[in-house]
Design an enzyme around this catalytic site. Structure first.
Site, mmCIF file in Angstrom:
data_model
loop_
_atom_site.group_PDB
_atom_site.id
_atom_site.type_symbol
_atom_site.label_atom_id
_atom_site.label_comp_id
_atom_site.label_asym_id
_atom_site.label_seq_id
_atom_site.Cartn_x
_atom_site.Cartn_y
_atom_site.Cartn_z
ATOM 1 N N ASP A 1 14.934 0.182 -0.525
ATOM 2 C CA ASP A 1 15.724 -0.094 0.678
ATOM 3 C C ASP A 1 16.788 -1.132 0.312
ATOM 4 O O ASP A 1 17.776 -0.794 -0.319
ATOM 5 C CB ASP A 1 14.738 -0.572 1.763
ATOM 6 C CG ASP A 1 15.349 -0.707 3.141
ATOM 7 O OD1 ASP A 1 16.245 0.080 3.484
ATOM 8 O OD2 ASP A 1 14.922 -1.607 3.897
ATOM 9 N N PHE B 1 14.674 4.622 9.926
ATOM 10 C CA PHE B 1 13.345 4.097 9.632
ATOM 11 C C PHE B 1 12.374 5.264 9.533
ATOM 12 O O PHE B 1 12.219 6.043 10.471
ATOM 13 C CB PHE B 1 12.880 3.103 10.697
ATOM 14 C CG PHE B 1 11.655 2.365 10.268
ATOM 15 C CD1 PHE B 1 11.734 1.295 9.396
ATOM 16 C CD2 PHE B 1 10.398 2.774 10.690
ATOM 17 C CE1 PHE B 1 10.594 0.631 8.960
ATOM 18 C CE2 PHE B 1 9.246 2.116 10.261
ATOM 19 C CZ PHE B 1 9.355 1.045 9.393
ATOM 20 N N VAL B 2 11.733 5.388 8.384
ATOM 21 C CA VAL B 2 10.854 6.533 8.149
ATOM 22 C C VAL B 2 9.398 6.101 7.994
ATOM 23 O O VAL B 2 9.111 4.968 7.592
ATOM 24 C CB VAL B 2 11.305 7.338 6.898
ATOM 25 C CG1 VAL B 2 12.586 8.098 7.175
ATOM 26 C CG2 VAL B 2 11.461 6.439 5.688
ATOM 27 N N GLU C 1 7.178 3.107 -6.504
ATOM 28 C CA GLU C 1 7.362 2.533 -5.159
ATOM 29 C C GLU C 1 7.629 3.646 -4.146
ATOM 30 O O GLU C 1 8.166 4.706 -4.492
ATOM 31 C CB GLU C 1 8.576 1.590 -5.175
ATOM 32 C CG GLU C 1 8.232 0.125 -4.993
ATOM 33 C CD GLU C 1 7.839 -0.255 -3.574
ATOM 34 O OE1 GLU C 1 6.941 0.412 -2.992
ATOM 35 O OE2 GLU C 1 8.401 -1.210 -3.043
ATOM 36 N N ASP C 2 7.264 3.362 -2.902
ATOM 37 C CA ASP C 2 7.515 4.349 -1.852
ATOM 38 C C ASP C 2 9.002 4.496 -1.561
ATOM 39 O O ASP C 2 9.521 5.602 -1.483
ATOM 40 C CB ASP C 2 6.737 3.976 -0.567
ATOM 41 C CG ASP C 2 6.922 2.513 -0.146
ATOM 42 O OD1 ASP C 2 7.753 1.805 -0.747
ATOM 43 O OD2 ASP C 2 6.219 2.096 0.791
ATOM 44 N N ARG D 1 0.718 5.938 7.924
ATOM 45 C CA ARG D 1 0.703 6.082 6.460
ATOM 46 C C ARG D 1 0.098 7.422 6.044
ATOM 47 O O ARG D 1 0.432 7.976 5.009
ATOM 48 C CB ARG D 1 -0.142 4.976 5.819
ATOM 49 C CG ARG D 1 0.468 3.590 5.873
ATOM 50 C CD ARG D 1 -0.284 2.676 4.906
ATOM 51 N NE ARG D 1 -0.077 1.265 5.149
ATOM 52 C CZ ARG D 1 0.959 0.553 4.675
ATOM 53 N NH1 ARG D 1 1.881 1.139 3.949
ATOM 54 N NH2 ARG D 1 1.054 -0.737 4.926
ATOM 55 N N LYS E 1 0.816 -1.195 0.000
ATOM 56 C CA LYS E 1 0.000 0.000 0.000
ATOM 57 C C LYS E 1 0.858 1.257 0.000
ATOM 58 O O LYS E 1 0.373 2.349 -0.240
ATOM 59 C CB LYS E 1 -0.872 0.025 1.269
ATOM 60 C CG LYS E 1 -1.701 -1.188 1.457
ATOM 61 C CD LYS E 1 -2.332 -1.141 2.876
ATOM 62 C CE LYS E 1 -2.742 -2.522 3.245
ATOM 63 N NZ LYS E 1 -2.986 -2.645 4.691
ATOM 64 N N GLY E 2 2.131 1.089 0.334
ATOM 65 C CA GLY E 2 2.998 2.252 0.575
ATOM 66 C C GLY E 2 3.127 3.215 -0.592
ATOM 67 O O GLY E 2 3.313 4.415 -0.399
ATOM 68 N N LYS F 1 17.244 4.661 0.039
ATOM 69 C CA LYS F 1 18.196 4.497 1.148
ATOM 70 C C LYS F 1 19.389 3.722 0.600
ATOM 71 O O LYS F 1 19.460 2.498 0.765
ATOM 72 C CB LYS F 1 17.547 3.653 2.254
ATOM 73 C CG LYS F 1 16.832 4.409 3.329
ATOM 74 C CD LYS F 1 16.599 3.465 4.507
ATOM 75 C CE LYS F 1 15.201 3.522 4.991
ATOM 76 N NZ LYS F 1 14.884 2.512 6.014
ATOM 77 N N ASP G 1 4.560 2.956 6.543
ATOM 78 C CA ASP G 1 3.936 2.638 7.834
ATOM 79 C C ASP G 1 4.903 2.024 8.825
ATOM 80 O O ASP G 1 5.983 1.539 8.483
ATOM 81 C CB ASP G 1 2.801 1.637 7.610
ATOM 82 C CG ASP G 1 3.333 0.232 7.305
ATOM 83 O OD1 ASP G 1 4.147 0.105 6.375
ATOM 84 O OD2 ASP G 1 2.958 -0.719 8.016
#
Ligand code: IMP
Ligand code: MG
Length: 207
Positions: A115, A164-165, A111-112, A177, A55-56, A143, A171
């Protein structure tokens, strides 16, 4: 008229979590406008098919789609991975496939955050087999320090440090979110704890 109360707003919640703003909503919106122009410059004539990862990536997709001129369509895919609450592990599994074929289309994966790169590596392999005309990747956040794959994003909103964001789609155990900005989450270990086991299973089933 009642006088405004002079109480300080609580910035730490009951679970001892605090979010410090890293990228304001205004900066996010301005950067998305620039990315949209860049994408359209790269493909001036093509209908663009945006594919977002639930969902990000949803807020990024909706803002990006509205900022790109010309013909744009979109679709959604969902994956899950197994790992700890603030870490993703290598195993990626498809939980919802696209509605329509991407064959012959100019596809931008939205994509959000990039990583480790495991999620995008999995998705790019899957999409490549379906013979799109072009396949590109847009991520709001990158990142780079965490990367363990050779995945590369063509469009990057912001490169961020290894923190961590949350917010703007991202989320922590399904919360935060809806924040209009991106912030760094810190957790006070002495505050009331939510069981880490619970976090793990929640995080394992949804992105
Ligand atoms: P990757 O497969 O390790 O690149 O992880 C990508 C996914 O992990 C993202 O789509 C997010 O769902 C999640 N993720 C990675 N870093 C963060 C973070 O800092 N906050 C929230 N979710 C994150
Ligand atoms: Mg995600």
């Amino acid at each position: 008229m009642p006088k405004p109360r002079k109480t300080k707003r609580r910035s730490t919640n009951l679970a001892g979590e605090r979010v410090k703003i890293l990228i304001s909503g205004g900066r996010i919106q301005r950067r998305i406008q620039a990315l949209a122009r860049q994408i359209r410059r790269d493909f001036p004539e093509e209908p663009l098919h945006l594919v977002s990862v639930l969902k990000g990536g949803v807020f990024f997709l909706t803002d990006l789609a509205r900022s790109i001129s010309g013909e744009v369509s979109f679709d959604f895919i969902a994956v899950s991975s197994y790992g700890q609450a603030t870490r993703s592990s290598g195993q990626v599994r498809l939980t919802r496939d696209l509605d329509s074929s991407i064959e012959g289309k100019t596809v931008i994966v939205v994509e959000d955050i990039l990583d480790t790169g495991m999620t995008l590596q999995y998705l790019l392999r899957l999409f490549q087999q379906r013979k799109p005309k072009h396949l590109r990747v847009a991520v709001l956040l990158d990142k780079p320090e965490r990367r363990i794959t050779a995945v590369h994003a063509d469009y990057v909103g912001f490169s961020i440090p290894n923190e961590f964001v949350v917010g703007y789609g991202l989320d922590y155990a399904e919360r935060y979110r809806n924040l209009p900005y991106v912030g760094v989450l810190s957790i006070n270990p002495t505050a009331k704890k939510v069981s880490p086991k619970r976090m793990d299973s929640e995080q394992a089933s949804r992105r």
